[in-house]
Each structure stands twice: as C-alpha cells, then as structure tokens.
Design a protein around this motif. Sequence first.
Motif, PDB file in Angstrom:
ATOM      1  N   LEU A 151       0.807  -1.032  -0.022  1.00 29.47           N
ATOM      2  CA  LEU A 151       0.035  -0.016  -0.160  1.00 29.47           C
ATOM      3  C   LEU A 151       0.808   1.221  -0.041  1.00 29.47           C
ATOM      4  N   ALA A 152       0.772   2.115  -1.047  1.00 29.44           N
ATOM      5  CA  ALA A 152       1.406   3.206  -1.225  1.00 29.44           C
ATOM      6  C   ALA A 152       0.647   4.436  -0.482  1.00 29.44           C
ATOM      7  N   LEU A 153       1.086   5.138   0.160  1.00 25.95           N
ATOM      8  CA  LEU A 153       0.415   6.309   1.033  1.00 25.95           C
ATOM      9  C   LEU A 153       0.872   7.739   0.245  1.00 25.95           C
ATOM     10  N   GLY A 154       0.348   8.216  -0.951  1.00 26.57           N
ATOM     11  CA  GLY A 154       0.655   9.235  -1.686  1.00 26.57           C
ATOM     12  C   GLY A 154       1.600   8.922  -2.643  1.00 26.57           C
ATOM     13  N   ALA A 155       1.829  10.044  -3.739  1.00 29.31           N
ATOM     14  CA  ALA A 155       2.257   9.719  -5.133  1.00 29.31           C
ATOM     15  C   ALA A 155       3.828   9.367  -4.828  1.00 29.31           C
ATOM     16  N   ILE A 156       4.702  10.139  -4.000  1.00 28.63           N
ATOM     17  CA  ILE A 156       5.796   9.989  -3.871  1.00 28.63           C
ATOM     18  C   ILE A 156       6.103   8.444  -3.513  1.00 28.63           C
ATOM     19  N   PRO A 190       1.444 -13.858  -6.682  1.00 25.03           N
ATOM     20  CA  PRO A 190       1.546 -12.469  -7.437  1.00 25.03           C
ATOM     21  C   PRO A 190       1.464 -11.505  -6.288  1.00 25.03           C
ATOM     22  N   VAL A 191       1.717 -10.393  -6.529  1.00 24.86           N
ATOM     23  CA  VAL A 191       1.706  -9.163  -5.545  1.00 24.86           C
ATOM     24  C   VAL A 191       0.880  -8.088  -6.065  1.00 24.86           C
ATOM     25  N   LYS A 192      -0.104  -7.577  -5.288  1.00 24.73           N
ATOM     26  CA  LYS A 192      -0.757  -6.148  -5.670  1.00 24.73           C
ATOM     27  C   LYS A 192      -0.544  -5.150  -4.954  1.00 24.73           C
ATOM     28  N   LEU A 193      -0.403  -3.872  -5.717  1.00 23.80           N
ATOM     29  CA  LEU A 193      -0.137  -2.547  -5.286  1.00 23.80           C
ATOM     30  C   LEU A 193      -1.191  -1.777  -5.133  1.00 23.80           C
ATOM     31  N   TYR A 194      -1.895  -1.037  -4.002  1.00 18.46           N
ATOM     32  CA  TYR A 194      -2.905  -0.446  -3.943  1.00 18.46           C
ATOM     33  C   TYR A 194      -2.438   0.837  -3.730  1.00 18.46           C
ATOM     34  N   ASP A 195      -3.149   2.086  -3.999  1.00 22.04           N
ATOM     35  CA  ASP A 195      -2.637   3.445  -3.582  1.00 22.04           C
ATOM     36  C   ASP A 195      -3.859   4.194  -2.803  1.00 22.04           C
ATOM     37  N   SER A 196      -3.235   4.905  -2.043  1.00 25.24           N
ATOM     38  CA  SER A 196      -4.085   5.823  -1.120  1.00 25.24           C
ATOM     39  C   SER A 196      -3.811   7.376  -1.080  1.00 25.24           C
TER      40      SER A 196
END
Length: 229
Positions: A151-156, A190-196
């Motif tokens: 889970l990536a918190l933010g665009a950076i 498999p690995v999933k990337l989620y964005d918030s």
Amino acid sequence: MPVHSTIKADYPIESADCRRCERLATFLDAVKTRYPDYHARPVSAFGDSHAKFLIVGLAPGMHGANRTGRPFTGDFAGILLYQTLYKFGFANHDESISQQDNLQLSNCSITNAVKCLPPQNKPNPEEIRQCNHYLKMEVNAFMDRGGEVLLALGAIAHRAVLRSLDLRLKDYPFAHGAEYLLPNHSAMGPVKLYDSYHCSRYNTQTKRLTAAMFEEVFTRISAELSAAD
C-alpha cells in the motif's frame, strides 16, 4: 491473526547511520542540537516480521517518527492510520505514541520511501532516488518472505515502490483507490499494489482523504489477504 516479532530493519544496519544525503544529514544534525531527546536519525521499518502486507509512507515527520523513531508515531499523520489498522485487525490498539507503548502489528509492517526527516517535509528527487536503495532491499525482503499486498500512501511513495521494483512509472499512474497486479512475484505468488492519498493533516482536514475513503481501501486489502490464505 498471530502477532509476530516486530521488525527492526529489513535493510542493512548501515542505514541507521546513513549520511548519503548531505542536505538531510546536515538538517538532522541541526534538529538533534535543537531537540537532543529526539531520535533524529534514519527511521527503520516497524511491524510484523512475517507480514504479508507492507505500507509505504513518505518520510518521518519532525515531531512524529523523527522524534519517536517509529513510523507514523506521535504525530497527526499516524492518527487515522493506526485507528484503521486497529479496526481491521492489523494492530492490537488504535494509537501509536512511542516505542514503549506495547503496540504490535499483525500481518502488517510500515516503512517510508525516505528514511530521514526532510526540511519542510519535502525530500528532493535525488534524496528519494538515493534512499530507494534501502526501500528496494525492504521490498525484496518482503517479497522473499511471501508478501502479497503493498500500500503506497501518496504519489511519492507510489513512485518509490515502482522504482524499487524496476517498473516504469507511466505504466502505473497514481490515483487514490487504484490497484495494480504487479509483474513481480513473491515467494507465494502475485503481488498487488494499492494506492491511497497520504493520511496527512492537510489531506484529512481538507477532506481530500476521509476515514470512509481510507477504510474502503483497507476493506479491499483485507479481502485480498483473506482470499490468499
């Protein structure tokens, strides 16, 4: 979920005293002089050493992780994050105050794209690239032990995760609620990337990110992890 030992660091201990970025190292020296009781060093990852879920934030906050030495701990940005982790069963209580508060994470760990506090909370592009060396080691270790969801918190943070996996940024645009099946596979598949959007004071107070929006992402992540069990 069982609670395992907390992570000290998924990357070499050299990062604890890293001074590769002159601007950041000099700034931390000045902060340490002003606040001698602050951690004021690179901040290591925190969480379950067998986690299938890794959260990546931006960088330590001045009076949060930079003070306490734990990601998202002791400042406003951690309020919504730890409340949500508790609500979804990833934490044993709903706030993170200090490294002595007995908080434990279950099946989840937390790190940052940049390990050191940047001036004005804004790392420059070269600092983000330089620190990606450590994030790459963390993400590789996460995948080697069977990690399933990032889970990536933010665009950076989103772009930093992609760089750590040698993926093209244009193929995975950042958007709140986005999810991507990554071509890179962990030991378990498999690995999933989620964005918030980042759970910063600005985003939550302006309602760019609400608790309902954040929890909707966590609902999907929880379902993803449950389906993989």
